[in-house]
Design a protein around this motif. Structure first.
Motif, PDB file in Angstrom:
ATOM      1  N   ALA A   1       0.832  -1.204   0.000  1.00  0.00           N
ATOM      2  CA  ALA A   1       0.000   0.000   0.000  1.00  0.00           C
ATOM      3  C   ALA A   1       0.865   1.252   0.000  1.00  0.00           C
ATOM      4  CB  ALA A   1      -0.914  -0.005   1.229  1.00  0.00           C
TER       5      ALA A   1
ATOM      6  N   LYS B   1      -0.012   2.345  -3.807  1.00  0.00           N
ATOM      7  CA  LYS B   1      -1.270   3.097  -3.794  1.00  0.00           C
ATOM      8  C   LYS B   1      -1.018   4.554  -4.155  1.00  0.00           C
ATOM      9  CE  LYS B   1      -4.416   0.173  -2.694  1.00  0.00           C
ATOM     10  NZ  LYS B   1      -5.669   0.019  -3.426  1.00  0.00           N
ATOM     11  N   GLU B   2      -1.965   5.129  -4.875  1.00  0.00           N
ATOM     12  CA  GLU B   2      -1.768   6.516  -5.282  1.00  0.00           C
ATOM     13  C   GLU B   2      -2.332   7.497  -4.258  1.00  0.00           C
ATOM     14  OE1 GLU B   2       0.009   7.060  -7.740  1.00  0.00           O
ATOM     15  OE2 GLU B   2      -0.216   5.494  -9.247  1.00  0.00           O
ATOM     16  N   ASN B   3      -3.305   7.058  -3.509  1.00  0.00           N
ATOM     17  CA  ASN B   3      -3.931   7.961  -2.550  1.00  0.00           C
ATOM     18  C   ASN B   3      -3.023   8.167  -1.344  1.00  0.00           C
ATOM     19  OD1 ASN B   3      -5.635   8.606  -0.140  1.00  0.00           O
ATOM     20  ND2 ASN B   3      -7.158   8.819  -1.757  1.00  0.00           N
TER      21      ASN B   3
ATOM     22  N   LYS C   1      -4.194   6.527   1.859  1.00  0.00           N
ATOM     23  CA  LYS C   1      -4.030   5.073   1.796  1.00  0.00           C
ATOM     24  C   LYS C   1      -2.602   4.659   2.103  1.00  0.00           C
ATOM     25  CE  LYS C   1      -7.687   2.659   1.033  1.00  0.00           C
ATOM     26  NZ  LYS C   1      -8.338   2.441  -0.262  1.00  0.00           N
ATOM     27  N   LYS C   2      -1.667   5.472   1.619  1.00  0.00           N
ATOM     28  CA  LYS C   2      -0.269   5.161   1.905  1.00  0.00           C
ATOM     29  C   LYS C   2      -0.018   5.169   3.410  1.00  0.00           C
ATOM     30  CE  LYS C   2       1.806   7.113  -2.277  1.00  0.00           C
ATOM     31  NZ  LYS C   2       3.064   6.561  -2.785  1.00  0.00           N
TER      32      LYS C   2
ATOM     33  N   GLU D   1      -4.272  12.646  -4.564  1.00  0.00           N
ATOM     34  CA  GLU D   1      -3.835  11.508  -5.365  1.00  0.00           C
ATOM     35  C   GLU D   1      -2.457  11.833  -5.916  1.00  0.00           C
ATOM     36  OE1 GLU D   1      -5.765   8.724  -5.765  1.00  0.00           O
ATOM     37  OE2 GLU D   1      -7.318   9.614  -4.508  1.00  0.00           O
TER      38      GLU D   1
ATOM     39  N   ILE E   1      -6.890  -1.602   3.071  1.00  0.00           N
ATOM     40  CA  ILE E   1      -6.214  -0.927   1.961  1.00  0.00           C
ATOM     41  C   ILE E   1      -6.966  -1.041   0.651  1.00  0.00           C
ATOM     42  CG2 ILE E   1      -3.924  -1.202   2.994  1.00  0.00           C
ATOM     43  CD1 ILE E   1      -3.434  -3.116   0.545  1.00  0.00           C
ATOM     44  N   SER E   2      -7.962  -1.921   0.567  1.00  0.00           N
ATOM     45  CA  SER E   2      -8.633  -2.009  -0.729  1.00  0.00           C
ATOM     46  C   SER E   2      -9.971  -1.282  -0.762  1.00  0.00           C
ATOM     47  CB  SER E   2      -8.816  -3.481  -1.129  1.00  0.00           C
ATOM     48  OG  SER E   2      -9.430  -4.158  -0.065  1.00  0.00           O
TER      49      SER E   2
ATOM     50  N   ARG F   1     -12.624   1.687  -1.035  1.00  0.00           N
ATOM     51  CA  ARG F   1     -12.554   2.938  -1.748  1.00  0.00           C
ATOM     52  C   ARG F   1     -12.920   4.110  -0.851  1.00  0.00           C
ATOM     53  NH1 ARG F   1     -15.879   4.108  -7.160  1.00  0.00           N
ATOM     54  NH2 ARG F   1     -14.664   5.895  -7.846  1.00  0.00           N
TER      55      ARG F   1
ATOM     56  N   GLU G   1     -11.343   7.614  -2.286  1.00  0.00           N
ATOM     57  CA  GLU G   1     -10.138   7.444  -3.070  1.00  0.00           C
ATOM     58  C   GLU G   1     -10.519   7.492  -4.537  1.00  0.00           C
ATOM     59  OE1 GLU G   1      -8.365   3.665  -2.537  1.00  0.00           O
ATOM     60  OE2 GLU G   1      -6.514   4.209  -3.556  1.00  0.00           O
TER      61      GLU G   1
ATOM     62  N   LYS H   1       2.822   0.348  -9.697  1.00  0.00           N
ATOM     63  CA  LYS H   1       2.060  -0.780  -9.147  1.00  0.00           C
ATOM     64  C   LYS H   1       2.796  -2.095  -9.370  1.00  0.00           C
ATOM     65  CE  LYS H   1      -2.643   0.248  -8.311  1.00  0.00           C
ATOM     66  NZ  LYS H   1      -3.190   1.434  -8.984  1.00  0.00           N
TER      67      LYS H   1
END
Lengths: 497, 133, 508, 200
Positions: free
Chosen positions: B24, B28-30, B33-34, B108, D21-22, D24, D79, D111
């Protein structure tokens, strides 16, 4: 035989004379006359100090001056021996002459930033004497790089796009090769020998494999670009964008001679002739240098710009010195050392003449010089004498070199090099004599003739401030051609086993 | 085989948690979230340390009359520090994110890269310089 | 004065802890006392860093005279308690760090006042002092977990300091650094955990004694790998450098200078310390081929750093990439792992701190006076800011490695060390990089001195303001420039210390 | 030997982590993370690390969640996800004109390379775990060296029954000081970043 050595700060004083001069010049930037006085005073004192060391050195003595240790193995130390003396005496004497000439030139051409010019000049001379008097390769390298740095503003003095480009090429060649090759060679030398001090007979004998020593030698040769060896010679023509006094003193004497002087140091006092002989690379190097001699002369033939032609002539003449050194026969090494002096006096005369012509008539091309001998008789006569020296006609200085060099080829039993020297002599004649011919017997261009008859305002007149120096150096060229004993005795001192 | 898997069960779980958090953080881009990932990443390490401290049959490392084997207290101490570090980093990171949102209007990562590429390399605004002008 | 070794141990007393506690106390005081006057924060920071510098100097002398000093926190004996150890090695680095931070603080007054909003200045100095305390703690501690705590203190204050940059890109720079820095630090703590599992101790000396029996254990090798990767992230070894250019480019000037001069160098120091005093030279040379990998990585860093720097138009970014190259010098010397090369590596910690700190100070002064960061706009600055630009030229020459500057000393030891170790092929890497350095620095020097004024500078022309940066900035910058030359000519002192430190690291 | 309950708890942690983490909706993520922390606290009580459990429950589950909520209230709740054609528009309603024509790609370099790095790291970690002593092994070096000293001498030397407190406050009191400074630093950092300019 051990040399008699005394500890003395005199070599340091000789350097300090011009270093203090830098400060005084900088401080009196508002008063041009005072500023120029400091320049000349510093030059005279420096010359006096150098001269005062001659008798002892001629008698086989050495001045030593160890300043301090940077880190163990790297010392800043100075040492005056016969080889250094040859270089130092020429550089310091010609600085006086050039100072007068510079004053005339800079004022006649209304150059800007004259204070920076004279300051950098003095710094360069300090470093040049430093090169001459260095006692080890580190000190020499330090001064060598200092010369590069201090001459950069001089080459780019005009601050135009062309000047900047020239200065950049100058910097890239000199700095790039010395950092890449010379420094590498120094690292390897230190690692092999454990010291960088110059010593009679070299320090590398018996320290490494033939391959390693050959690599060190090649790196040194490639790294000492100031000597103008092909293929790293391009900086010298590029540096001709500098004001003429700079070209005269630095690119005929101080900078290039620092280069060949370093080569001589490496040959005589890092490797030693004996070691080089046993390595068997000297003749290979000699042929390589012969190529430079001939090529540079051929290129010089094609140049119409007077300073460019002189620059290529310098490349060719410097190659004589290096050739003499690497041939390793007694006479050729002698020729190498005395040619430092002979070439210096003659080439500076030629540059002085070129600068004088430019200052008076603003002409830079040889094709425009028709008939100028009548208007500037002193200048063109001096030019003619100096050309004879370049060609090697007796009784001018260049002849002495060529004589010993030719004897050297005989000693080394190498007729090919003798032929190269003869060919190059003819080429020298081919690119120098037409200039004098054109000057004295050529026709004036119509517009020049027109302006001559017009108002007296434009009348071409020789400037005494510039004429006297060039006449002086021309006379010296003849003098050391007739009485070469002084430099020969110094050279014999260097070569004494 | 089963012995290896079960004998170090806690370690496998910690590795899984670390990998999730680590992924993450870098993929992850957010931006928030990171930071979530960062928390999981760090608790993974804490799980490792605390698992080290456990001894079979050991009790809570508080000296009582029982006198049985006690668990190793040192990793607990270290992890108290680590938890604090983790929450401090989170706090600073979130403050940064709030600032970033204020000046970019997004959180983002890839969008910010796009906005930055339109920004050019501007000069640093200098108050002094503007007064001179 | 002469002290016997025993008296000196007691004379050293609690100096090791004071070195850290004084900046810490000042950091806590800063937000409070700054209410008195806005410049109090600066006075406090200067005093604190100065005292820390004096203390670190006295520690260094103690170590030189009497050998390693150990201080037991709360007088609990290691390995149970936390120990502070000052040896030749970290005493030297500590003094360097303290000195540079002092000079940069002294320099920074005006720059901070201009770049940081006034009501934030007290907190800024607080974070600034915490940063300094953190790096000093990293250097001095002898306990590997304590090291992690200090790494985090440094990092957290660093994130806040970077985010103070005026450009909004500073925020993203700080955030990216936070993510990568946390990954690095967590890897470090993970490696520490593995070491703890394998040995049961956290004290570095104790670790060194207990590790050799289990060198072939996969746990130890993994621990080593994670610590290495974590530290390389923190010290920005190519290709783990991606956070660094933006951080150096967009931070406030004084923060760029401080971080460039200290933080990556300290991380390089930690790398050396863990490689050679937690693990042993035998481990890194024989058990795991890490030195070979590190040599390749360092060479790549040296070349790539210089290469990318060539293409930069922003001067701060150019200096940042140059730093990435120079970090390679430090790790290269460590990876060659002979005494001479290691001396070069250690002396380069000092030298690069001096040069790069000074260069960033010069850029700070230019930004302060003109706001210029693009090299193109700097044309003609030589006449307007002669002293500042003279310092820049000296710094440039030093970076290139001219023989009368500190840069040459580093290169000398690295190159002779490499040749002495039979790795002569590394010398061209060093030399090619110095030529590239010459290219990108000389480009700036040339446009500063040999071109007419840029349009940008002409607009700033004003008869009422002096063109040169404020006195305090110029004097400190020139002082460092002077040191660049001084230590380039009289290098025996620092080299002697570095040599002893190298011998200490290599265990001979 | 480990009990079934522990195995389930730990598995549940992994599920929570993946979910966090998944998701939204960042708000849901934060709540899931909070419950993750609580389960973590339970795990730690099972592992006899009561002090850590306390701290995790209060700091991890409590403060972190609060901080997250505070930050989310000042930024965005959702997100930005990769969208296939026809799916609903961005819930955040982008307004920046620069981003009008911008689309996120399905697979980006970060990614893919991120996944590779993560798998590599996991592999190395597993490799490193091979030579570790088993879970709960009383003969492991971590238990026999310094830990034993603490257990044997902690009570008489420091005179606190809780060994964690003894080590925390005394033997490694300096780490605790460091910990305090970390909090202080974070506080200063947050103030520096979020303090508003005075309106003049």
């Amino acid at each position: 035989m051990e040399l008699e050595a005394i500890q003395s700060f005199r070599p340091l004083y000789a350097m300090l004379a011009s270093a203090i001069g830098v400060l005084l010049i900088g401080l009196s930037w508002e008063k041009p006359n005072l500023r120029e006085f400091w320049t000349i005073l510093a030059a005279v004192i420096k010359f006096g100090l150098v001269v005062s060391m001659i008798p002892f050195v001629l008698a086989g003595g050495v001045y030593e001056c160890s300043l301090f240790t940077v880190v163990p193995g790297l010392d800043i130390a100075f040492r005056v021996d016969a080889l250094g003396m040859v270089f130092a005496i020429i550089a310091s004497l010609l600085w006086i002459v050039t100072s007068f000439y510079s004053i005339g030139y800079m004022r006649a051409c209304n150059e800007k930033n004259q204070t920076r010019y004279f300051m950098c000049f003095a710094i360069t001379m300090t470093a040049t004497i430093g090169v001459a008097f260095s006692a080890n390769m580190f000190t020499l390298f330090l001064c060598y790089e200092a010369i590069t740095l201090a001459t950069f503003p001089l080459v780019g003095h005009k601050m135009t796009a062309v000047a900047r480009r020239g200065a950049r090429i100058y910097m890239v060649y000199l700095l790039g090769t010395s950092l890449a090759f010379q420094l590498f060679a120094i690292f390897l030398t230190y690692n092999a020998a454990g010291t960088l001090d110059f010593a009679q007979g070299g320090i590398l004998t018996g320290t490494g494999s033939t391959a390693l020593l050959t690599i060190i030698f090649i790196l040194f040769m490639a790294g000492i670009t100031k000597a103008g060896m092909m293929p790293f010679h391009n900086w010298l023509p590029a540096a001709m964008v500098a004001p003429t006094p700079v070209s005269a003193l630095l690119h005929a004497v101080a900078v290039v001679k620092a280069g060949v002087f370093t080569v001589l140091r490496v040959v005589f006092h890092i490797f030693g002739p004996g070691l080089l002989d046993s390595l068997g690379i000297s003749f290979f190097a000699a042929y390589f240098i012969c190529f430079t001699i001939v090529m540079a002369s051929v290129i010089a033939l094609t140049k119409d710009n007077l300073k460019a032609r002189l620059a290529y002539s310098t490349v060719s003449q410097l190659a004589y010195i290096v050739l003499g050194a690497v041939m390793l026969s007694p006479s050729s090494m002698l020729a190498a050392i005395i040619h430092i002096a002979n070439h210096a006096f003659s080439k500076i005369t030629l540059f002085f003449c070129a600068g004088h012509i430019y200052a008076v008539t603003h002409k830079t091309k040889i094709s425009e010089l028709g008939g100028i001998g009548k208007k500037m008789p002193w200048t063109m006569v001096a030019f003619f004498i100096a050309s004879l020296s370049m060609i090697g006609v007796p009784p001018v200085a260049g002849f002495v070199t060529k004589w010993y060099l030719a004897v050297g080829t005989v000693e080394a039993e190498n007729p090919i090099i003798l032929i190269v020297i003869l060919v190059s002599t003819m080429l020298n004649a081919a690119y120098f004599l037409p200039i004098s011919y054109k000057a004295f017997f050529g026709k004036e261009s119509p517009e020049d003739a027109g302006s001559q008859q017009g108002s007296g305002h434009h009348k071409v007149r020789e400037l005494p401030m510039m004429t006297i120096p060039l006449v002086f150096t021309a006379i010296v060229s003849v003098f050391i051609g007739i009485y070469p004993d002084f430099f020969i005795s110094l050279a014999q001192e260097v070569l004494r086993p | 085989m089963i012995e290896i898997i079960l004998g170090k069960y806690n370690y496998w779980i910690y590795i899984a948690l670390m990998m999730i958090g680590f992924y993450a953080m870098i993929a992850k881009e957010n931006l928030v979230k990171k930071i979530l990932g960062m928390n999981i990443f760090q608790t993974g390490v804490i799980l490792l340390y605390v698992s080290i401290s456990k001894v079979s049959g050991g009790t809570v490392p508080i000296i009582w009359d029982k006198g049985g084997p006690y668990d190793n207290p040192l990793p607990h101490v270290l992890m108290l520090t680590a938890i604090v570090v983790s929450v401090s980093t989170t706090a600073v990171a979130l403050a940064l994110i709030v600032r970033i949102y204020k000046s970019y209007g997004t959180i983002e990562d890839d969008q910010i890269v796009v906005i930055n590429s339109h920004d050019g390399d501007k000069e640093i605004p200098s108050e002094k310089a503007s007064t001179i002008i | 004065m002469s002290f016997g070794p025993t008296t000196f141990i007691s004379a050293a007393g609690s100096t090791p802890v004071l070195v850290i506690v004084i900046p810490l106390l000042a950091a806590m005081l800063a937000p409070i006392v700054s209410r008195i006057h806005r410049s109090v924060g600066w006075y406090l920071a200067t005093t604190a860093t100065f005292i820390a510098f004096l203390l670190s100097l006295s520690l260094l002398y103690t170590v030189i005279d009497g050998g390693t000093v150990s201080y037991r926190m709360g007088s609990w004996a290691p390995p149970m308690g936390i120990e502070y150890v000052v040896s030749y090695f970290n005493g030297f680095v500590l003094a360097v760090i303290a000195f540079i931070s002092f000079i940069i603080t002294l320099y920074g007054k005006k720059s901070v006042e201009q770049e940081i909003p006034e009501q934030k200045i007290p907190f800024f100095y607080s974070a600034y002092l915490l940063f300094i305390a953190g790096i000093m703690g990293i250097v001095i501690t002898g306990d590997i977990f304590n090291l992690y705590v200090f790494v985090e203190i440094t990092a957290l204050s660093g994130y806040a300091l970077i985010a103070m940059g005026k450009d909004r890109k500073a925020l993203m720079a700080s955030y990216n650094y936070l993510i990568l820095g946390t990954i690095g630090a967590t890897f470090l703590v993970l490696g520490i955990g593995y070491l703890y599992i394998a040995t049961g101790t956290l004290n570095m000396n104790d670790l060194m004694q207990r590790l050799p029996e289990i060198y072939d254990s996969t746990t130890v090798i993994t621990a080593f790998a994670f610590i290495m990767v974590g530290l390389c992230l923190k010290l920005a070894l190519f290709p783990l450098h991606i956070w660094l250019p933006n951080v150096y480019t967009y931070s406030p000037s004084i923060v760029s200078a401080l971080m460039a001069a200290t933080s990556t160098k300290v991380m390089a120091f930690v790398l050396l310390r863990i490689m050679f005093t937690v693990f042993t030279p035998e481990f890194v040379l024989e058990v795991v081929p890490v030195t070979k990998i590190l040599i390749v990585m360092s060479c790549v860093a040296i070349i790539m750093g210089s290469l990318i720097a060539l293409g930069q138009t922003n001067i701060k970014r150019m200096l940042a990439y140059s730093s990435i190259g120079q970090i390679g010098y430090i790790t290269l010397g460590a990876a060659i792992a002979t005494e001479t090369a290691m001396t070069g590596s250690l002396i380069h910690i000092l030298n690069h701190a001096l040069m790069k700190g000074m260069l960033f100070m010069v850029v700070g002064a230019v930004v302060y006076k003109t706001g210029i960061v693009n090299i193109k706009d700097m044309e003609g600055l030589g006449k307007r800011m002669p002293w500042t630009m003279a310092a820049f030229t000296i710094g440039a020459m030093s970076m290139i490695g001219f023989p009368f500057t500190v840069g040459f000393i580093s290169k000398w030891y690295l190159a002779t060390g490499a040749i002495g170790a039979g790795m002569w092929y590394l010398v061209p890497v060093l030399l090619v990089s110095s030529i590239m350095t010459a290219f990108y620095f000389w480009r700036v020097v040339e446009s500063v001195y040999f071109k007419g004024r840029s349009a940008r500078i002409d607009t700033l022309k004003s008869p009422h303001h002096s063109d040169e940066a404020p006195f305090g900035m110029v004097v400190t910058t020139l002082f460092l420039a002077g040191l660049c030359i001084y230590f380039g000519l009289w290098a025996s002192g620092p080299v002697e210390v570095a040599k002893n430190a190298a011998a200490f690291l290599l265990g001979s | 030997m480990i009990e079934l309950l522990d195995i389930l708890l730990l598995l549940f942690l992994v599920i929570c982590a993946v979910a966090a983490i998944s998701m939204r909706d960042l708000l849901s993520s934060t709540i899931v993370l909070g419950s993750y922390s609580l389960f973590m606290a339970v795990v730690w009580t099972r592992l006899n690390a009561v002090d850590v459990a306390f701290t995790e429950a209060s700091v991890g589950a409590g403060i972190t969640t609060m901080l997250m909520l505070a930050a989310l209230s000042r930024t965005k709740r959702f997100e930005f996800l990769y969208r296939k054609k026809g799916q609903q528009e961005d819930p955040n309603k982008e307004t920046n004109p620069l981003l009008k024509n911008w689309k996120r790609k399905r697979f980006s370099v970060t990614k893919v390379s991120g996944l590779i790095v993560v798998l590599l790291t996991g592999a190395i970690l597993i490799y490193g775990t091979m030579d570790m002593p088993d879970f709960g092994d009383p003969n492991s070096p971590s238990y026999t060296h310094v830990a034993t000293m603490y257990i044997e001498r902690g009570q008489p030397e420091v005179n606190v029954p809780n060994l964690v407190t003894a080590v925390l406050a005394s033997y490694r009191g300096y780490d605790t000081l460091g910990e305090t400074i970390v909090i202080f630093t974070a506080g200063i950092g947050v103030i520096l970043m979020l303090r508003k300019r005075k309106k003049t």
